[in-house]
Write a protein that holds these residues in place. Structure first.
Motif, PDB file in Angstrom:
ATOM      1  N   PHE A   1       0.834  -1.201   0.000  1.00  0.00           N
ATOM      2  CA  PHE A   1       0.000   0.000   0.000  1.00  0.00           C
ATOM      3  C   PHE A   1       0.869   1.252   0.000  1.00  0.00           C
ATOM      4  O   PHE A   1       0.627   2.201  -0.757  1.00  0.00           O
ATOM      5  CB  PHE A   1      -0.927   0.005   1.213  1.00  0.00           C
ATOM      6  N   TRP A   2       1.894   1.272   0.818  1.00  0.00           N
ATOM      7  CA  TRP A   2       2.739   2.464   0.915  1.00  0.00           C
ATOM      8  C   TRP A   2       3.582   2.657  -0.339  1.00  0.00           C
ATOM      9  O   TRP A   2       3.897   3.784  -0.724  1.00  0.00           O
ATOM     10  CB  TRP A   2       3.610   2.384   2.162  1.00  0.00           C
ATOM     11  N   ILE A   3       3.940   1.563  -0.997  1.00  0.00           N
ATOM     12  CA  ILE A   3       4.640   1.687  -2.283  1.00  0.00           C
ATOM     13  C   ILE A   3       3.720   2.333  -3.311  1.00  0.00           C
ATOM     14  O   ILE A   3       4.123   3.241  -4.057  1.00  0.00           O
ATOM     15  CB  ILE A   3       5.124   0.309  -2.771  1.00  0.00           C
ATOM     16  N   ALA A   4       2.462   1.870  -3.354  1.00  0.00           N
ATOM     17  CA  ALA A   4       1.489   2.448  -4.284  1.00  0.00           C
ATOM     18  C   ALA A   4       1.213   3.909  -3.940  1.00  0.00           C
ATOM     19  O   ALA A   4       1.118   4.767  -4.839  1.00  0.00           O
ATOM     20  CB  ALA A   4       0.190   1.644  -4.249  1.00  0.00           C
ATOM     21  N   MET A   5       1.112   4.212  -2.646  1.00  0.00           N
ATOM     22  CA  MET A   5       0.893   5.593  -2.219  1.00  0.00           C
ATOM     23  C   MET A   5       2.072   6.466  -2.632  1.00  0.00           C
ATOM     24  O   MET A   5       1.894   7.574  -3.172  1.00  0.00           O
ATOM     25  CB  MET A   5       0.703   5.642  -0.707  1.00  0.00           C
ATOM     26  N   GLY A   6       3.288   5.987  -2.400  1.00  0.00           N
ATOM     27  CA  GLY A   6       4.472   6.754  -2.774  1.00  0.00           C
ATOM     28  C   GLY A   6       4.554   6.991  -4.271  1.00  0.00           C
ATOM     29  O   GLY A   6       4.928   8.089  -4.724  1.00  0.00           O
ATOM     30  N   THR A   7       4.197   5.989  -5.067  1.00  0.00           N
ATOM     31  CA  THR A   7       4.215   6.141  -6.521  1.00  0.00           C
ATOM     32  C   THR A   7       3.198   7.183  -6.967  1.00  0.00           C
ATOM     33  O   THR A   7       3.474   8.006  -7.850  1.00  0.00           O
ATOM     34  CB  THR A   7       3.921   4.797  -7.199  1.00  0.00           C
TER      35      THR A   7
ATOM     36  N   ILE B   1      -5.406   3.256 -17.377  1.00  0.00           N
ATOM     37  CA  ILE B   1      -4.252   2.830 -18.173  1.00  0.00           C
ATOM     38  C   ILE B   1      -3.524   1.678 -17.498  1.00  0.00           C
ATOM     39  O   ILE B   1      -2.967   0.804 -18.159  1.00  0.00           O
ATOM     40  CB  ILE B   1      -3.287   4.016 -18.400  1.00  0.00           C
ATOM     41  N   GLY B   2      -3.524   1.670 -16.169  1.00  0.00           N
ATOM     42  CA  GLY B   2      -2.826   0.621 -15.438  1.00  0.00           C
ATOM     43  C   GLY B   2      -1.433   1.009 -15.021  1.00  0.00           C
ATOM     44  O   GLY B   2      -0.601   0.139 -14.723  1.00  0.00           O
ATOM     45  N   THR B   3      -1.160   2.332 -14.968  1.00  0.00           N
ATOM     46  CA  THR B   3       0.134   2.768 -14.455  1.00  0.00           C
ATOM     47  C   THR B   3       0.182   2.510 -12.948  1.00  0.00           C
ATOM     48  O   THR B   3      -0.843   2.510 -12.276  1.00  0.00           O
ATOM     49  CB  THR B   3       0.365   4.260 -14.747  1.00  0.00           C
ATOM     50  N   PRO B   4       1.373   2.290 -12.387  1.00  0.00           N
ATOM     51  CA  PRO B   4       1.468   1.927 -10.966  1.00  0.00           C
ATOM     52  C   PRO B   4       0.933   3.024 -10.051  1.00  0.00           C
ATOM     53  O   PRO B   4       1.079   4.215 -10.324  1.00  0.00           O
ATOM     54  CB  PRO B   4       2.979   1.732 -10.761  1.00  0.00           C
ATOM     55  N   GLY B   5       0.314   2.607  -8.940  1.00  0.00           N
ATOM     56  CA  GLY B   5      -0.176   3.551  -7.956  1.00  0.00           C
ATOM     57  C   GLY B   5      -1.468   3.090  -7.319  1.00  0.00           C
ATOM     58  O   GLY B   5      -1.915   1.948  -7.490  1.00  0.00           O
TER      59      GLY B   5
END
Length: 283
Positions: A79-85, A224-228
Motif C-alpha cells: 500500500f505504501w509503495i502504491a501511495m508513494g508512486t 491505463i494501469g500505471t502503478p499507484g
C-alpha cells in the motif's frame, strides 16, 4: 498572524478590525465541528443505506467494514509503495506544470501581440478533457508513469497558465511606467511589480492544479494501469474484494484532503502580506 494597526487608523476602523479578528478566532472551532458533523452524517447515511438494503451491501459495504479495512491496509508495505508512486507522479506532473504555466503565462501576458496571437489556440485547447488524451498517452508510453504525467501536465498546466494570465493583466500600468522611469530592467519590473501582483492568482491556480493533478494521477492508474493507488483499486475491484477497494478509495480521499490542506497552508504562507489572508476590513 496578528494584524498591525497603523497609527492613522481611526477608532471605528480599529474596533472593526478587532471584532473581525475575534469573530474569526471564535469561528474556527465551529467550522471544525461542522466539518466533523458533515463527515459523521455521511457515514451514518452510508451505514443505514447498506444495512436496510437500499443498496446491495456486497457492492457497497457499510463503513463499519470499510474503516477497519482502511486501518488494516495501512500496515501493508504494498500500500505504501502504491501511495508513494501516486504522490511521486502527482508531484512531478504538478511541478512541471507549475514551471511551464508560470513562465509561459508571464511571457504571453506581458506581450499584447502574443496574447492576441495565442488567444484562439488557448481557447481551443483548454476545454479538451485530459481523459481524451488517454489513447495518445497509451500509444506513446504504454502503462508507464510517463502516460500519467502527460495527462497531469495537460490538465494542471491550464489551471496555472490561465490564472497567471489574469494576474499579469491585473498589473498596474502606472506602476510599470514608474518602474521604467526609475530605470528598472525588464527582470526587475517582473520581480518587483509583476510578480507580487500575480502571486495571489498563481497560488489560486496552484491550489486548483494540485487537486486536478491528483484526480488525473488516479484516473490514469485506473484506466491505463500505471502503478499507484488507482491500479490497486482496479485490482481489488477485479478480484471482487470490494471492502478493500473502498478502503483504498478512502485512502485516496484522505490523500486529497492532505494535499488540499498543504496547498492552503502554502497559500497562507506565501500571501501572509496580502489582505485576503490578513483578513483586514477594507476601508
Amino acid at each position: 498572524m496578528t494584524t498591525q494597526i497603523a497609527p492613522q487608523d481611526n477608532p471605528t476602523r480599529v474596533v472593526a478590525i478587532a471584532r473581525e479578528q475575534t469573530k474569526k478566532r471564535r469561528g474556527r472551532p465551529k467550522q471544525l465541528l461542522l466539518g466533523f458533523a458533515g463527515i459523521l452524517t455521511l457515514l451514518l447515511i452510508w451505514e443505514g443505506a447498506a444495512r436496510v438494503g437500499l443498496v446491495d451491501s456486497r457492492f457497497l459495504p457499510p463503513p463499519t467494514e470499510v474503516i477497519p479495512a482502511f486501518f488494516t491496509i495501512l500496515t501493508f508495505g504494498d500500500f505504501w509503495i502504491a501511495m508513494g508512486t501516486t504522490v511521486l507522479t502527482w508531484g512531478i506532473g504538478l511541478a512541471v506544470a507549475l514551471v511551464a504555466g508560470t513562465v509561459l503565462g508571464v511571457t504571453v501576458g506581458l506581450s499584447p501581440f502574443l496574447r492576441r496571437a495565442t488567444h484562439t489556440t488557448v481557447e481551443f485547447l483548454r476545454p479538451i478533457p485530459s481523459v481524451a488524451l488517454i489513447p495518445l498517452a497509451v500509444l506513446l508510453f504504454g502503462a508507464q508513469m510517463q502516460a500519467a504525467l502527460l495527462l497531469i501536465l495537460y490538465a494542471s498546466f491550464w489551471q496555472i497558465f490561465i490564472q497567471v494570465l489574469y494576474g499579469v493583466a491585473d498589473v498596474d500600468q502606472v506602476a510599470m511606467s514608474t518602474g521604467r522611469s526609475y530605470g528598472f530592467s525588464k527582470w526587475q519590473r517582473i520581480r518587483y511589480i509583476v510578480f507580487p501582483t500575480m502571486l495571489p492568482f498563481l497560488m489560486t491556480g496552484l491550489r486548483l492544479a494540485a487537486a486536478v493533478a491528483l484526480i488525473l494521477a488516479v484516473t490514469a492508474q485506473l484506466l491505463i494501469g500505471t502503478p499507484g493507488l488507482g491500479l490497486e483499486i482496479s485490482k481489488a475491484q477485479n478480484g471482487g474484494q470490494y471492502v478493500t477497494m473502498y478502503a483504498l478509495i478512502l485512502a485516496t480521499g484522505m490523500l486529497g484532503v492532505l494535499i488540499n490542506f498543504g496547498a492552503r497552508a502554502l497559500e497562507r504562507w506565501q500571501l501572509s502580506w496580502h489582505e485576503s489572508v490578513r483578513g483586514e476590513i477594507p476601508a
